[in-house]
Structures are given as structure tokens and as C-alpha cells.
Design an enzyme around this catalytic site. Sequence first.
Site: not given
Length: 425
Positions: A169, A309, A320, A341, A346, A405
Site C-alpha cells: 500500500c 494514510h 498513525e 480515503k 483505499h 502490509f
Amino acid sequence: MNRRAVVTGVGVVAPGGVGRDAYWELLSSGRTATRTISLFDASAFRSQVAAECDFDPLTAGITRREARRMDRAAQFAVVAAREAVEDSGIDLDAADPGRIGVSIGSAVGCTTGLEEEYSVLSDGGRDWLVDHTYGVPHLYGYMVPSTLAVEVAWQVGAEGPVALVSTGCTSGLDAIGHGVQLIEEGTADVVLAGATDAPLSPITSACFDAIKATTPGREDPEHASRPFDGRRDGFVLGEGSAVLVIEEAEAARRRGATGYAEILGFAGRSNAFHMTGLKPDGREMAEAIRVALDRARLDPQDIDYVNAHGSGTKQNDRHETAAFKRSLGHRAYEIPVSSIKSMIGHSLGAIGSLEIAACALALRHQVVPPTANLTVPDPECDLDYVPRTARAHPMERVLSVGSGFGGFQSAMVLGRPRTGREAAA
């Protein structure tokens, strides 16, 4: 010579509209593009919500032959690249092709084409031994992720370095970071950099269903993506692409280009901890932010906006938030932060490029996009997350971050383009 990288063109294919202008209109209005999945029958899945692109390849300028050859993700990238080149005003035919590079990111490659072809070859999964003669002529290309970067290179006549960056990502951020490095080190003078993903398929939905990472969100698809909200219950899958024209700043100035932003600093780190898990202290993301600021020769007080993010999972949002506090100190409470997002979902590897495009547009328009659907803040996420409504805000420098990930953590700092005198200072 101190070579600097500036963004002179932006091209976008995104949920809610194809093209840079439609994209900015969606973000600045706070509208959402999340809805019940229509690209395939999702009735058997836990999560049936996605942010889909209303994309017709022929209307977007893809020929029938190109549409037959290219996976959906490649089509997105080519359309975005064409818009970026047109927006930049650069004459690539007059440039040295050996000095034109391409850096494209993708997390899942040609997933759509591969799944469709497997279904055909296996007769809907019935046959274990498949007959390859039923496959499309370019099936091999679907299996090679670098095909996505090659398609863009063919479109622009790039004969310099061409690369496919796949870091989950953070692929979009990392691909742009790689493109900037090519400019700064003198390997290329122009780079088409960005990312693309079209992951909306049964196999992708099944994978995220299995780990319960995506939201069920069936009752209210338009408001299913809720970063930093206390009611959030997972992220919403999306798709799309953003490609930037990045040039050496002095060359862009000489040809009279009006830049969107200068890319001032980039850094990446890994937590070496867990494939999908995050440590709550946000140390690795904080370190990426710190190094990106150091490379940009900036301090936390120099940042005017943070593009988060903000995936909409409790683990990510809290990680975050901790990273911002750890890296930016007390300034973290003063800087507006938001997650787009909430509006476009996403799109895995593509999202980092879409977020950098959003940052470039935010700098040009001096408007912070909102975090849509944020109505019940999580007490553990106590920063200024710009809920629901865009905010006019003076900005000179912005920070964008990504988390993926595998433990990937990336950070990039952008600033308004400097004049010749400022750059020499």
C-alpha cells in the site's frame, strides 16, 4: 549542480470521476464515491462496498486494440499518464528519449485480467487442468507486473529507466520517491511517476474478508469509509490511478512550466514486526517522517498540512496518530490532518499516488480536503482531522504518509514551487 524535482503535470483516474478536475471537485466538496459493488456479484462476501471508477476505456481514449491488450489497471495508468503529459505542456517528442523515465507502482498488478482469464480457462473454476488456448493473446503480460510500467513507457516514448515498484500500500508513494531520485541523481530529466491498481475482484474481496480488514458497510455504503471515527469498522476497497510528470526544476523553469509542487524530501522505513500488524507507538512511521523532514531541511513547524494514510481501521488510525505526535511533537495538535480515503476508498498500491496528486492540488488551490464521514471522533485520535468540510488554509509545505502490509512506512514532503532566487538561497 543541485538538481531538484518539481511536479509539472497531474493525471488522474479516480472514483467519482475521470480526470484531474473531476477528482479535485469531489475532494474539495467532501462528496464520497463509495457504493455497493457493481463490477461483480458480491452478494456472497462479507464486505459488499467499494469505491469504483466509472470508467469506459473507449470514452477515455483507449482504442479497442489497446483495451483488448491491457488490463484495467494498465488502462487507468495510460489514461492518467496522457492527461499528465498534456497538463504539463511538455513536448516529449523534442526531448531525448534516453532521458525520459517511468516509475509506476502497483500492489496487485493485473489482478482483474488474471482472474477473468482464470475463470474462462477453468470454466468458472470447474477444471483443475486448464486449457491455455482459451486465453487472450496477451495473457502472459498479465502475469508480469512490469507490464504496467511498460505500457506507460510506450505511450510516452521513454527509453530511460523504467521500473515497477511493488511495496504493497505504499507503492504509489515509493514509486514517486524513486522517480524523484532519478531526477536528483541525474539519471533522467523527466519521469512519469505514479501508481495504478484495479483490485476490485472476487479474489481480492475474499482475501480481505478472510482477515476482516474491510467494512461490512451494507446499510450505508456512501458513509462506510470513516477514518478516525469511533464507529469505523474497516476500510473500503477502491481503485484508480494517478500519474505525475516530474521534471528537473531548472529545466522546467526554462521552458516556462508552472509547477504544482516541489518534492522536498522522501523516506521509507519498515517495522520488521508483522505482516499485517502495527506497533501502537508508531515508531517506524515517525522515523520515516523525521528522515523526510531532515532531507527537506525542515522542522515540524514548517509543515502546514498532513495528508494521512487514514485507512479507517482502528489499528492504523491509532498507530498513525501516535506517529504524528512522536515525530511532530506539539505541532501535531496545530496542523490540519485529513484522509481522502474517506471519499475515494483505499486503492491499495495506487492510493499513495492519488494522495500525492491531492497534495499537489491542495497546494495549488490552498484548500485542505476534508475527512468525510467523521462525526464521532475516536478519543484516542485527538488531532485536527478536518471533519466533513474542506477548509481554506494557507499552505507552503505539506506532508503525506503511507502505511502498508509487510510493515512498510513511507513519508513525503512537498512544497510550493520555489522561484529561482529562493532555490539558490
